[in-house]
Scaffold this motif. Structure first.
Motif, PDB file in Angstrom:
ATOM      1  N   UNK A   1      80.884  78.048  60.983  1.00  0.00           N
ATOM      2  CA  UNK A   1      80.595  78.775  61.543  1.00  0.00           C
ATOM      3  C   UNK A   1      79.175  78.841  62.485  1.00  0.00           C
ATOM      4  N   UNK A   2      79.127  80.022  63.506  1.00  0.00           N
ATOM      5  CA  UNK A   2      77.932  79.937  64.276  1.00  0.00           C
ATOM      6  C   UNK A   2      77.072  80.418  64.767  1.00  0.00           C
ATOM      7  N   UNK A   3      76.437  79.812  64.736  1.00  0.00           N
ATOM      8  CA  UNK A   3      74.845  80.669  64.449  1.00  0.00           C
ATOM      9  C   UNK A   3      74.709  82.036  64.514  1.00  0.00           C
ATOM     10  N   UNK A   4      73.047  82.344  63.432  1.00  0.00           N
ATOM     11  CA  UNK A   4      73.275  83.068  63.255  1.00  0.00           C
ATOM     12  C   UNK A   4      72.874  83.996  64.647  1.00  0.00           C
ATOM     13  N   UNK A   5      73.481  85.527  65.455  1.00  0.00           N
ATOM     14  CA  UNK A   5      73.298  85.730  66.644  1.00  0.00           C
ATOM     15  C   UNK A   5      74.471  85.303  67.698  1.00  0.00           C
ATOM     16  N   UNK A   6      75.307  84.801  67.278  1.00  0.00           N
ATOM     17  CA  UNK A   6      75.802  84.487  68.055  1.00  0.00           C
ATOM     18  C   UNK A   6      77.637  84.525  67.339  1.00  0.00           C
TER      19      UNK A   6
ATOM     20  N   UNK B   1      72.011  73.904  73.101  1.00  0.00           N
ATOM     21  CA  UNK B   1      71.684  73.034  72.074  1.00  0.00           C
ATOM     22  C   UNK B   1      71.588  72.839  70.546  1.00  0.00           C
ATOM     23  N   UNK B   2      72.437  71.899  70.271  1.00  0.00           N
ATOM     24  CA  UNK B   2      72.139  71.126  68.812  1.00  0.00           C
ATOM     25  C   UNK B   2      71.714  72.213  67.847  1.00  0.00           C
ATOM     26  N   UNK B   3      72.089  73.745  68.003  1.00  0.00           N
ATOM     27  CA  UNK B   3      72.618  74.654  67.200  1.00  0.00           C
ATOM     28  C   UNK B   3      73.884  75.001  65.930  1.00  0.00           C
ATOM     29  N   UNK B   4      74.654  73.380  65.921  1.00  0.00           N
ATOM     30  CA  UNK B   4      75.929  73.361  66.115  1.00  0.00           C
ATOM     31  C   UNK B   4      76.860  74.876  67.205  1.00  0.00           C
TER      32      UNK B   4
END
Length: 254
Positions: free
Chosen positions: A107-112, A198-201
């Motif tokens: 899943x995308x990070x929060x807010x994405x 970057x580096x947030x998935x």
């Protein structure tokens, strides 16, 4: 005695003839970034050498071509013509089945939010594309990116937004994935995220969305080309079960 005759049959096409029979063909094409690439398909070395000599004498330099490193005979022919290695690109076969990739729960990070293929708007997509290209040029350099995503001379790099999936943060785009719709085995042409995101998935979430969608459409595999210097991209694809199936060598004649 060599009786091979070379004829330019069109603006970008040459034929090698022996006894009025075609024994080789050569062609050139200009890529979006302005570079000229060559291709020669010849029945034997003599025809290749004659075609290469004629074409190289008539064309402005630098000139480029791609060679599968497994084809040592062809690599030797281009080396004999004076071409030298410029970059190496690995070819991957990418599974789409989430049971193999492990991306079913990604899943995308929060807010994405992931916008699927075809849902992106052209203006913010082009803005993201320009940002990413500037960042890559300042790090790896675009010579390490797949040839089809190198900058266009007219700077209109995003021609068809329907080929892109996008990670959006509100009205601003943070990452993109470009898919070339090759029949039966689509090609992932570019996967990139803004440096400050970057580096947030995000890259993994983009890949999950596209591969899962392809799998639901009945497509079992995609392909991707990754420059040998792009270790981060290689690690991402290795981690989802992608298989390296070949290596291309880009060679150049200055």
């Amino acid at each position: 005695m060599d009786t091979t005759e070379i004829t330019r049959v069109a603006d970008r096409h040459w034929h090698a003839l022996e006894d009025d029979q075609v024994v080789g063909r050569g062609e050139t094409w200009r890529r979006h970034d302005g570079r000229t690439f060559l291709s020669i398909d010849a029945w034997h070395d003599s025809a290749f050498d004659r075609l290469a000599a004629t074409m190289l004498a008539e064309l402005p330099r630098p000139l480029y071509t791609l060679v599968d490193t497994a084809d040592t005979a062809l690599a030797s022919q281009w080396e004999r013509a004076g071409f030298t290695p410029a970059r190496t690109e690995h070819v991957y076969r990418v599974p789409t089945d989430p049971r193999i990739t492990g991306l079913g729960a990604a899943r995308p990070p929060e807010g994405v939010t992931i916008l699927p293929l075809g849902a992106a708007e052209k203006a913010p997509l082009r803005a993201l594309d320009r940002t990413i290209r500037a960042e890559v040029e300042g790090t790896l350099g675009w010579r390490e990116m797949p040839a089809e995503v190198l900058p266009r001379l007219d700077d209109a790099t995003v021609v068809d937004p329907t080929k892109y999936a996008v990670a959006a943060e509100g009205a601003r785009y943070a990452g993109l994935l470009r898919v070339a719709p090759v029949p039966r085995q689509p090609r992932i042409g570019l996967l990139a995220v803004r440096a400050d995101r970057q580096r947030r998935g995000i890259a993994r979430a983009l890949l999950a969305d596209v591969l899962n969608s392809l799998h639901r459409s009945g497509i079992q595999r995609a392909t991707a080309e990754i420059g040998a210097a792009n270790t981060a991209a290689a690690a991402l694809f290795d981690g989802i079960g992608a298989e390296r199936v070949g290596t291309n060598l880009e060679v150049v004649l200055h």
